[in-house]
Design a protein around this motif. Structure first.
Motif, PDB file in Angstrom:
ATOM      1  N   LEU A  57       5.652  -3.304  10.184  1.00 12.39           N
ATOM      2  CA  LEU A  57       5.068  -3.746   8.927  1.00 12.39           C
ATOM      3  C   LEU A  57       4.067  -4.878   9.167  1.00 12.39           C
ATOM      4  CD1 LEU A  57       5.160  -3.605   5.787  1.00 12.39           C
ATOM      5  CD2 LEU A  57       6.956  -5.349   5.883  1.00 12.39           C
ATOM      6  N   ILE A  58       2.915  -4.772   8.486  1.00 14.19           N
ATOM      7  CA  ILE A  58       1.900  -5.830   8.501  1.00 14.19           C
ATOM      8  C   ILE A  58       1.954  -6.560   7.163  1.00 14.19           C
ATOM      9  CG2 ILE A  58      -0.557  -6.336   8.735  1.00 14.19           C
ATOM     10  CD1 ILE A  58      -0.856  -3.760  10.298  1.00 14.19           C
ATOM     11  N   SER A  59       1.944  -7.865   7.197  1.00 15.48           N
ATOM     12  CA  SER A  59       2.048  -8.640   5.956  1.00 15.48           C
ATOM     13  C   SER A  59       1.008  -9.754   5.936  1.00 15.48           C
ATOM     14  CB  SER A  59       3.446  -9.230   5.790  1.00 15.48           C
ATOM     15  OG  SER A  59       3.702 -10.183   6.809  1.00 15.48           O
ATOM     16  N   ARG A  60       0.657 -10.134   4.732  1.00 14.43           N
ATOM     17  CA  ARG A  60      -0.238 -11.267   4.502  1.00 14.43           C
ATOM     18  C   ARG A  60       0.324 -12.085   3.342  1.00 14.43           C
ATOM     19  NH1 ARG A  60      -1.800  -9.559   8.555  1.00 14.43           N
ATOM     20  NH2 ARG A  60      -3.924  -9.044   9.253  1.00 14.43           N
ATOM     21  N   PRO A  61       0.124 -13.388   3.340  1.00 16.70           N
ATOM     22  CA  PRO A  61       0.628 -14.196   2.221  1.00 16.70           C
ATOM     23  C   PRO A  61      -0.182 -13.955   0.957  1.00 16.70           C
ATOM     24  CG  PRO A  61      -0.619 -15.552   3.752  1.00 16.70           C
ATOM     25  CD  PRO A  61      -0.491 -14.206   4.395  1.00 16.70           C
ATOM     26  N   ALA A  62       0.458 -14.071  -0.174  1.00 19.87           N
ATOM     27  CA  ALA A  62      -0.214 -13.887  -1.462  1.00 19.87           C
ATOM     28  C   ALA A  62      -1.203 -15.026  -1.705  1.00 19.87           C
ATOM     29  CB  ALA A  62       0.810 -13.820  -2.592  1.00 19.87           C
ATOM     30  N   ASP A  63      -2.314 -14.683  -2.351  1.00 15.96           N
ATOM     31  CA  ASP A  63      -3.347 -15.659  -2.685  1.00 15.96           C
ATOM     32  C   ASP A  63      -3.781 -15.403  -4.125  1.00 15.96           C
ATOM     33  OD1 ASP A  63      -5.445 -17.414  -2.863  1.00 15.96           O
ATOM     34  OD2 ASP A  63      -6.246 -16.975  -0.874  1.00 15.96           O
ATOM     35  N   PRO A  64      -3.033 -15.933  -5.104  1.00 18.12           N
ATOM     36  CA  PRO A  64      -3.361 -15.636  -6.511  1.00 18.12           C
ATOM     37  C   PRO A  64      -4.760 -16.053  -6.915  1.00 18.12           C
ATOM     38  CG  PRO A  64      -1.175 -16.654  -6.303  1.00 18.12           C
ATOM     39  CD  PRO A  64      -1.834 -16.771  -4.975  1.00 18.12           C
ATOM     40  N   ARG A  65      -5.284 -17.122  -6.339  1.00 19.71           N
ATOM     41  CA  ARG A  65      -6.621 -17.568  -6.728  1.00 19.71           C
ATOM     42  C   ARG A  65      -7.679 -16.550  -6.321  1.00 19.71           C
ATOM     43  NH1 ARG A  65      -7.704 -23.660  -5.022  1.00 19.71           N
ATOM     44  NH2 ARG A  65      -9.610 -23.114  -6.149  1.00 19.71           N
ATOM     45  N   ARG A  66      -7.578 -16.021  -5.127  1.00 16.01           N
ATOM     46  CA  ARG A  66      -8.553 -15.011  -4.702  1.00 16.01           C
ATOM     47  C   ARG A  66      -8.366 -13.714  -5.470  1.00 16.01           C
ATOM     48  NH1 ARG A  66      -9.511 -15.446   1.859  1.00 16.01           N
ATOM     49  NH2 ARG A  66     -10.299 -17.593   1.877  1.00 16.01           N
ATOM     50  N   ASP A  67      -7.125 -13.387  -5.795  1.00 20.48           N
ATOM     51  CA  ASP A  67      -6.895 -12.185  -6.611  1.00 20.48           C
ATOM     52  C   ASP A  67      -7.544 -12.342  -7.980  1.00 20.48           C
ATOM     53  OD1 ASP A  67      -5.450 -11.140  -4.521  1.00 20.48           O
ATOM     54  OD2 ASP A  67      -3.502 -11.693  -5.334  1.00 20.48           O
ATOM     55  N   ASN A  76       0.830  -1.195   0.000  1.00 26.26           N
ATOM     56  CA  ASN A  76       0.000   0.000   0.000  1.00 26.26           C
ATOM     57  C   ASN A  76       0.866   1.247   0.000  1.00 26.26           C
ATOM     58  OD1 ASN A  76       0.980  -0.030   2.605  1.00 26.26           O
ATOM     59  ND2 ASN A  76      -0.999   0.247   3.594  1.00 26.26           N
ATOM     60  N   THR A  77       0.230   2.421  -0.040  1.00 27.70           N
ATOM     61  CA  THR A  77       0.980   3.676  -0.121  1.00 27.70           C
ATOM     62  C   THR A  77       1.808   3.930   1.130  1.00 27.70           C
ATOM     63  OG1 THR A  77      -1.011   4.817   0.663  1.00 27.70           O
ATOM     64  CG2 THR A  77      -0.665   4.723  -1.710  1.00 27.70           C
ATOM     65  N   ALA A  78       1.291   3.522   2.304  1.00 24.66           N
ATOM     66  CA  ALA A  78       2.058   3.720   3.542  1.00 24.66           C
ATOM     67  C   ALA A  78       3.361   2.936   3.506  1.00 24.66           C
ATOM     68  CB  ALA A  78       1.218   3.301   4.745  1.00 24.66           C
ATOM     69  N   ALA A  79       3.339   1.743   2.942  1.00 26.40           N
ATOM     70  CA  ALA A  79       4.571   0.958   2.824  1.00 26.40           C
ATOM     71  C   ALA A  79       5.532   1.595   1.828  1.00 26.40           C
ATOM     72  CB  ALA A  79       4.235  -0.472   2.402  1.00 26.40           C
ATOM     73  N   GLU A  80       5.012   2.178   0.757  1.00 29.46           N
ATOM     74  CA  GLU A  80       5.885   2.860  -0.195  1.00 29.46           C
ATOM     75  C   GLU A  80       6.544   4.085   0.436  1.00 29.46           C
ATOM     76  OE1 GLU A  80       3.774   3.794  -3.733  1.00 29.46           O
ATOM     77  OE2 GLU A  80       4.167   1.833  -4.666  1.00 29.46           O
ATOM     78  N   ARG A  81       5.785   4.819   1.237  1.00 26.25           N
ATOM     79  CA  ARG A  81       6.363   5.990   1.914  1.00 26.25           C
ATOM     80  C   ARG A  81       7.442   5.580   2.899  1.00 26.25           C
ATOM     81  NH1 ARG A  81       0.838   7.885   1.970  1.00 26.25           N
ATOM     82  NH2 ARG A  81       0.616   7.046   4.089  1.00 26.25           N
TER      83      ARG A  81
END
Length: 484
Positions: free
Chosen positions: A72-82, A48-53
């Motif tokens: 930092l808050i992170s979540r694993p990628a989920d290509p199927r839901r994307d 998100n933008t906050a992480a870019e800043r």
């Protein structure tokens, strides 16, 4: 510069599709990233933008990102839901025009030719798109152009259509290694590439480079192909007069099943889960769900399975509408009829009938496993979601009953002549063995870490046929199974 200027293509690019999808459900103002694993390394996939800043970027190692940004808050990628979320956005975008396609994994492409006037012009249409998406908390970059390639370039790199030549060659949707090679040749912009001799470029980079260039400039067509919606397997029946008798509901269900199964057969599909919705005259609805042990599309086999659920329905003042939907389907090709005396669907029907009462997950079967350890030589799986397998074999017979090893009092490596087990005094008549089994050291099994086991088949004078083993490294005798 461009040909076919009557066409107008809109490109929607969602640069934060994965992170926006998660944050819409669980909002956060803190730095947030989606992490994806590449081999043994975890990298930032979206942020998100906050992480870019905070100085983070795509492709950055998560270990480095956490050192830069401890909160930092992170979540694993989920290509199927994307992908599912992207398809839902595609369906939403059909409100603007009927020709909507998917672009890569984070974008959409719309052919708005002849549709812009319905929204007060192209500028008003783009404004409405942007407003609605921003209201849904989605980051989006929009661009309209005469070609699909130009719209993609403007959405990803900015600028205006008339200044397409000034954009970098990466705006032509080229592979990163091709972009690097062109830059080393001094061809950094689309204009420089377009004015270069075509023959040397084709020999060095192949036809794809010139194809992308011609598509962006309109010299080669690139249509927008909308995705085909998957078939919906549902039927509905509106009744002129309310019904309430169980026999009437079953008759209406039979009529719906005939239509639904015909749709399934036309697509060579079979239903695994069905939902019967009964709407009463007071607008309240009741549902009867049916889970099947195998893909089915024969009305005569499915209809009796609804009997139990329909009998429990409270019809109230009457039911005026019935809807039947196959909520889960599987591919079921047409098969030639074989021996009617040995039909596999009979077992599936039996499992389904029992499963409607106790749950399909509670009907289980044994499957072979690749292990010489007795406790690990089989797996237990739901019968409705697994196929029977052969392969149960062992060097020596195995007991039909296995239980946790139970110690008995005995001494020495040879089977005892007399022993007491479960309050029974037993006498050994015949002993067959030993069969030595070594532990599988790579498995974290505490019971087998004690070492070797020497198994014996013991026939007792009292009629018991037991499976005993002796542990030589820590002398002791145990009973673990019983033969038929």
């Amino acid at each position: 510069m461009f040909s076919g200027t009557h066409r107008r293509i809109v490109c929607m690019w969602f640069p934060r599709l994965a992170s926006d999808r998660v944050l819409r459900r669980d909002p956060s103002e803190a730095p947030f990233v989606i992490a994806a694993r590449a081999g043994s390394t975890e990298l930032i996939h979206c942020l998100n933008t906050a992480a870019e800043r905070a100085g983070l970027h795509r492709g950055m190692r998560m270990a480095d990102a956490r050192s830069f940004c401890p909160d930092l808050i992170s979540r694993p990628a989920d290509p199927r839901r994307d992908a599912r979320f992207q398809r839902s956005l595609r369906r939403w975008a059909e409100r603007f025009c009927p020709w909507v396609g998917v672009e890569d994994t984070d974008g959409l492409v719309l052919d708005i030719t002849g549709s812009a006037h319905l929204w007060g012009g192209e500028a008003a249409m783009l404004t409405d798109m942007r407003t609605r998406l921003e209201r849904a908390h989605l980051s989006v970059r929009l661009a309209a152009a005469s070609t699909r390639g130009a719209a993609w370039a403007l959405a990803h790199f900015g600028g205006i259509e008339e200044a397409l030549f000034a954009l970098p060659v990466a705006a032509l949707r080229l592979a990163p290694e091709t972009v690097t090679a062109l830059q080393r040749l001094g061809l950094g912009s689309i204009g420089e590439l377009a004015t270069s001799p075509r023959a040397p470029l084709a020999r060095r980079f192949g036809p794809d480079l010139l194809l992308r260039l011609d598509q962006a400039l309109g010299a080669q067509p690139e249509p927008v192909t909308p995705e085909v919606e998957p078939p919906q397997f549902s039927v509905r029946l509106s009744l002129p007069e309310p019904i309430g008798l169980e026999a009437d509901v079953m008759a209406a269900t039979e009529r719906l099943l005939s239509s639904l199964c015909a749709k399934l057969a036309a697509q060579e599909m079979g239903a695994r889960q069905l939902c019967l919705t009964l709407r009463r005259v007071d607008q309240a609805s009741q549902q009867v769900e049916l889970r099947l042990a195998a893909p089915m599309r024969e009305p005569a086999r499915i209809l009796p399975l609804f009997q139990r659920g329909v009998s429990e329905v409270d019809a109230g003042f009457g039911i005026d509408q019935i809807r039947l939907e196959a909520t889960q389907v599987e591919h079921s090709p047409v098969q030639q009829m074989g021996n009617q005396a040995n039909r596999p669907e009979q077992l599936a029907d039996l499992i389904t009938r029992i499963g409607t009462r106790i749950g399909l997950e509670n009907i289980q079967r044994f499957l072979p496993a690749d292990s010489h350890i007795p406790e690990r030589s089989f797996l237990i799986a739901p019968a409705a979601f697994s196929e029977p397998q052969s392969g149960f074999h062992a060097a020596r017979p195995r007991p039909i009953r296995l239980f946790t090893p139970e110690p008995i009092l005995a001494a020495g490596p040879t089977p005892p002549e007399r022993f007491r087990w479960r309050r029974m005094d037993l006498t050994t008549e015949r002993a067959t063995g030993p069969e030595r089994i070594a532990p599988e050291w790579w498995l974290p099994d505490e019971a087998w870490r004690r070492g070797l086991r020497d198994y014996w088949k013991i026939d007792t004078c009292e009629g018991r046929r037991l499976w005993l083993f002796y542990t030589p490294q820590n002398p002791g005798w145990f009973v673990q199974g019983e033969f038929a």
